[in-house]
Design a protein around this motif. Structure first.
Motif, PDB file in Angstrom:
ATOM      1  N   VAL A  22       1.111  -1.833   0.341  1.00  0.00           N
ATOM      2  CA  VAL A  22       0.186   0.028   0.394  1.00  0.00           C
ATOM      3  C   VAL A  22       0.625   1.240   0.355  1.00  0.00           C
ATOM      4  CG1 VAL A  22      -1.722   1.505   1.132  1.00  0.00           C
ATOM      5  CG2 VAL A  22      -2.080  -0.927   1.051  1.00  0.00           C
ATOM      6  N   LEU A  23       0.554   1.683  -1.151  1.00  0.00           N
ATOM      7  CA  LEU A  23       1.525   3.324  -1.088  1.00  0.00           C
ATOM      8  C   LEU A  23       0.707   4.495  -0.706  1.00  0.00           C
ATOM      9  CD1 LEU A  23       2.463   3.056  -4.594  1.00  0.00           C
ATOM     10  CD2 LEU A  23       3.541   2.326  -2.805  1.00  0.00           C
ATOM     11  N   TRP A  24      -0.741   4.300  -0.590  1.00  0.00           N
ATOM     12  CA  TRP A  24      -1.430   5.548   0.052  1.00  0.00           C
ATOM     13  C   TRP A  24      -2.528   5.026  -0.111  1.00  0.00           C
ATOM     14  CZ3 TRP A  24      -5.963   7.707  -2.308  1.00  0.00           C
ATOM     15  CH2 TRP A  24      -6.099   9.031  -1.513  1.00  0.00           C
ATOM     16  N   GLN A  25      -3.977   5.777   1.559  1.00  0.00           N
ATOM     17  CA  GLN A  25      -4.902   5.923   1.598  1.00  0.00           C
ATOM     18  C   GLN A  25      -5.198   6.681   1.815  1.00  0.00           C
ATOM     19  OE1 GLN A  25      -5.125   2.203   4.055  1.00  0.00           O
ATOM     20  NE2 GLN A  25      -6.352   1.029   2.472  1.00  0.00           N
ATOM     21  N   GLY A  26      -6.791   6.919   1.566  1.00  0.00           N
ATOM     22  CA  GLY A  26      -7.604   8.029   2.029  1.00  0.00           C
ATOM     23  C   GLY A  26      -9.518   8.309   1.444  1.00  0.00           C
ATOM     24  N   ALA A  27      -9.325   9.199   1.650  1.00  0.00           N
ATOM     25  CA  ALA A  27     -11.160   9.487   1.399  1.00  0.00           C
ATOM     26  C   ALA A  27     -11.308  10.873   1.204  1.00  0.00           C
ATOM     27  CB  ALA A  27     -12.032   8.548   2.919  1.00  0.00           C
ATOM     28  N   PRO A  28     -13.354  11.340   0.389  1.00  0.00           N
ATOM     29  CA  PRO A  28     -13.226  12.053   0.537  1.00  0.00           C
ATOM     30  C   PRO A  28     -13.396  13.320   1.415  1.00  0.00           C
ATOM     31  CG  PRO A  28     -14.356  10.487  -0.718  1.00  0.00           C
ATOM     32  CD  PRO A  28     -14.328  10.084   0.015  1.00  0.00           C
ATOM     33  N   ASP A  29     -13.270  14.408   1.675  1.00  0.00           N
ATOM     34  CA  ASP A  29     -13.794  15.401   2.638  1.00  0.00           C
ATOM     35  C   ASP A  29     -15.180  15.683   2.380  1.00  0.00           C
ATOM     36  OD1 ASP A  29     -13.729  18.201   3.063  1.00  0.00           O
ATOM     37  OD2 ASP A  29     -12.723  17.618   4.643  1.00  0.00           O
ATOM     38  N   TRP A  30     -16.142  15.526   3.765  1.00  0.00           N
ATOM     39  CA  TRP A  30     -17.439  15.813   3.071  1.00  0.00           C
ATOM     40  C   TRP A  30     -17.705  16.697   2.637  1.00  0.00           C
ATOM     41  CZ3 TRP A  30     -21.181  18.464   5.511  1.00  0.00           C
ATOM     42  CH2 TRP A  30     -20.664  19.179   7.229  1.00  0.00           C
ATOM     43  N   LEU A  77     -28.949  16.814   1.765  1.00  0.00           N
ATOM     44  CA  LEU A  77     -27.565  16.195   0.604  1.00  0.00           C
ATOM     45  C   LEU A  77     -25.806  16.346   1.488  1.00  0.00           C
ATOM     46  CD1 LEU A  77     -27.523  18.396  -2.420  1.00  0.00           C
ATOM     47  CD2 LEU A  77     -27.444  16.051  -2.440  1.00  0.00           C
ATOM     48  N   ALA A  78     -25.787  16.820   2.674  1.00  0.00           N
ATOM     49  CA  ALA A  78     -24.726  16.837   3.797  1.00  0.00           C
ATOM     50  C   ALA A  78     -24.785  15.617   4.225  1.00  0.00           C
ATOM     51  CB  ALA A  78     -25.029  18.042   4.557  1.00  0.00           C
ATOM     52  N   GLY A  79     -25.894  14.959   5.031  1.00  0.00           N
ATOM     53  CA  GLY A  79     -26.213  13.817   5.264  1.00  0.00           C
ATOM     54  C   GLY A  79     -25.211  13.069   4.608  1.00  0.00           C
ATOM     55  N   PHE A  80     -25.754  12.729   3.246  1.00  0.00           N
ATOM     56  CA  PHE A  80     -24.961  12.434   2.524  1.00  0.00           C
ATOM     57  C   PHE A  80     -23.935  11.545   1.852  1.00  0.00           C
ATOM     58  CE2 PHE A  80     -24.227  10.167  -2.402  1.00  0.00           C
ATOM     59  CZ  PHE A  80     -24.283   9.749  -2.498  1.00  0.00           C
ATOM     60  N   ALA A  81     -23.320  13.270   2.581  1.00  0.00           N
ATOM     61  CA  ALA A  81     -22.151  13.089   2.023  1.00  0.00           C
ATOM     62  C   ALA A  81     -20.941  12.401   2.813  1.00  0.00           C
ATOM     63  CB  ALA A  81     -21.478  15.107   1.773  1.00  0.00           C
ATOM     64  N   VAL A  82     -22.171  13.260   4.338  1.00  0.00           N
ATOM     65  CA  VAL A  82     -21.047  12.424   5.619  1.00  0.00           C
ATOM     66  C   VAL A  82     -21.151  11.227   5.447  1.00  0.00           C
ATOM     67  CG1 VAL A  82     -20.939  11.895   8.024  1.00  0.00           C
ATOM     68  CG2 VAL A  82     -21.379  14.668   7.285  1.00  0.00           C
ATOM     69  N   LEU A  83     -21.764  10.096   5.046  1.00  0.00           N
ATOM     70  CA  LEU A  83     -21.781   9.027   4.977  1.00  0.00           C
ATOM     71  C   LEU A  83     -21.130   8.523   3.548  1.00  0.00           C
ATOM     72  CD1 LEU A  83     -25.660   7.660   5.085  1.00  0.00           C
ATOM     73  CD2 LEU A  83     -23.835   7.787   6.428  1.00  0.00           C
ATOM     74  N   VAL A  84     -20.795   9.256   2.766  1.00  0.00           N
ATOM     75  CA  VAL A  84     -20.511   8.359   1.713  1.00  0.00           C
ATOM     76  C   VAL A  84     -18.210   8.912   2.221  1.00  0.00           C
ATOM     77  CG1 VAL A  84     -19.066   9.713  -0.352  1.00  0.00           C
ATOM     78  CG2 VAL A  84     -21.022   9.388  -0.138  1.00  0.00           C
ATOM     79  N   ALA A  85     -18.298  10.100   2.373  1.00  0.00           N
ATOM     80  CA  ALA A  85     -16.634  10.426   3.452  1.00  0.00           C
ATOM     81  C   ALA A  85     -16.364   8.927   4.358  1.00  0.00           C
ATOM     82  CB  ALA A  85     -16.316  11.702   4.025  1.00  0.00           C
ATOM     83  N   ARG A  86     -17.547   8.725   5.178  1.00  0.00           N
ATOM     84  CA  ARG A  86     -16.775   7.585   6.033  1.00  0.00           C
ATOM     85  C   ARG A  86     -17.400   5.958   5.937  1.00  0.00           C
ATOM     86  NH1 ARG A  86     -21.321   9.534  11.614  1.00  0.00           N
ATOM     87  NH2 ARG A  86     -20.161  10.547  11.764  1.00  0.00           N
ATOM     88  N   THR A  87     -17.646   5.704   4.350  1.00  0.00           N
ATOM     89  CA  THR A  87     -17.950   4.337   3.806  1.00  0.00           C
ATOM     90  C   THR A  87     -16.804   4.647   2.397  1.00  0.00           C
ATOM     91  OG1 THR A  87     -19.517   5.181   2.498  1.00  0.00           O
ATOM     92  CG2 THR A  87     -19.976   4.510   4.546  1.00  0.00           C
ATOM     93  N   SER A  88     -15.965   4.787   2.035  1.00  0.00           N
ATOM     94  CA  SER A  88     -15.403   5.704   0.952  1.00  0.00           C
ATOM     95  C   SER A  88     -13.486   5.516   2.199  1.00  0.00           C
ATOM     96  CB  SER A  88     -15.566   6.601   0.208  1.00  0.00           C
ATOM     97  OG  SER A  88     -16.956   6.289  -0.649  1.00  0.00           O
ATOM     98  N   VAL A  89     -13.087   4.441   0.989  1.00  0.00           N
ATOM     99  CA  VAL A  89     -11.669   4.513   0.844  1.00  0.00           C
ATOM    100  C   VAL A  89     -10.868   4.008  -0.167  1.00  0.00           C
ATOM    101  CG1 VAL A  89      -9.347   2.883   2.168  1.00  0.00           C
ATOM    102  CG2 VAL A  89     -11.913   3.365   3.457  1.00  0.00           C
ATOM    103  N   TYR A  90     -10.178   5.046  -0.318  1.00  0.00           N
ATOM    104  CA  TYR A  90      -8.928   5.412  -2.325  1.00  0.00           C
ATOM    105  C   TYR A  90      -7.949   4.412  -1.602  1.00  0.00           C
ATOM    106  CZ  TYR A  90     -12.439   8.270  -3.731  1.00  0.00           C
ATOM    107  OH  TYR A  90     -13.904   8.826  -3.869  1.00  0.00           O
ATOM    108  N   THR A  91      -7.218   3.153  -2.682  1.00  0.00           N
ATOM    109  CA  THR A  91      -6.180   2.735  -1.651  1.00  0.00           C
ATOM    110  C   THR A  91      -5.143   3.184  -3.473  1.00  0.00           C
ATOM    111  OG1 THR A  91      -7.455   1.490  -0.012  1.00  0.00           O
ATOM    112  CG2 THR A  91      -4.794   0.911  -0.845  1.00  0.00           C
TER     113      THR A  91
END
Length: 207
Positions: A22-30, A77-91
């Motif tokens: 693994v070189l990097w992991q991150g997630a969207p900022d909500w 929309l803000a609630g959805f953005a928070v859920l996306v940020a919490r459940t998404s992981v980019y590797t």
């Protein structure tokens, strides 16, 4: 047990094969995701115009209804953005990019680096940005499968997108280095706006 407790490695569907790291992991900022992917500013402006029109028309009730509708819509929309940020992981590994995405139905999408013809960086304020991946060859990915982690309006030539990333320039350079490492003895300086890999028998992707 909570969701994703079964992951042997965070954000990945299984253990890493020998030789992969693994070189990097991150997630969207909500907050950035809300503004850039869900167009919260445009929606705010739309309801503001409705409220203004209602006031000019002498309808105080209409203006109040527009304000309430705006608050409810932006809250959802803000609630959805928070859920996306919490459940998404980019590797990003030295062999692939993995998108662990999905709010209701989670899934992991593996994108081998040799399928990435190029990647385009779109910068936002304060160092945030999106990286759109141009894939070479057939990949079978649909827009609905990836949304909202897909480049807007690219319905026929779907482009996965790493959204609302902090330090996006550094992530783009890391991705460029990982792709270039697959092609020995070829050196290429990464550009600010794009991340390109030299052609290796694969058709070069274009925006």
């Amino acid at each position: 047990m909570i969701e994703y407790d079964h992951e042997p490695v965070r954000g990945l569907p299984g253990d890493l094969p020998k030789g992969e790291a693994v070189l990097w992991q991150g997630a969207p900022d909500w907050r950035v995701f809300l503004r850039t992917a869900l167009y919260s500013r445009w929606i705010t402006g739309y309801f503001a115009l409705l409220a203004l029109w209602s006031v000019l028309s002498g309808s105080v009730g209409g203006a109040l209804a527009s304000v309430i509708a705006a608050i409810v819509t932006l809250g959802l929309l803000a609630g959805f953005a928070v859920l996306v940020a919490r459940t998404s992981v980019y590797t990003i590994t030295n062999r692939r990019i993995v998108l662990r995405i999905g709010v209701a139905l989670n899934k992991c999408i593996n994108l081998p680096l040799h399928l990435i013809g190029s990647a385009e960086l779109r910068g936002h304020a304060n160092g945030f940005g999106d990286i759109a991946l141009h894939l070479s060859g057939r990949h079978g990915l649909g827009y609905a499968m990836l949304w909202p982690h897909a480049r807007p309006w690219k319905l026929s030539a779907v482009q996965p997108m790493l959204r609302a990333l902090p330090n996006a320039d550094a992530v783009a350079k890391l991705l460029a280095d990982a792709c270039n490492a697959l092609v020995p003895n070829v050196k290429e300086e990464p550009r600010t706006s794009t991340v390109n890999r030299p052609a290796t028998g694969l058709e070069e992707a274009h925006a």
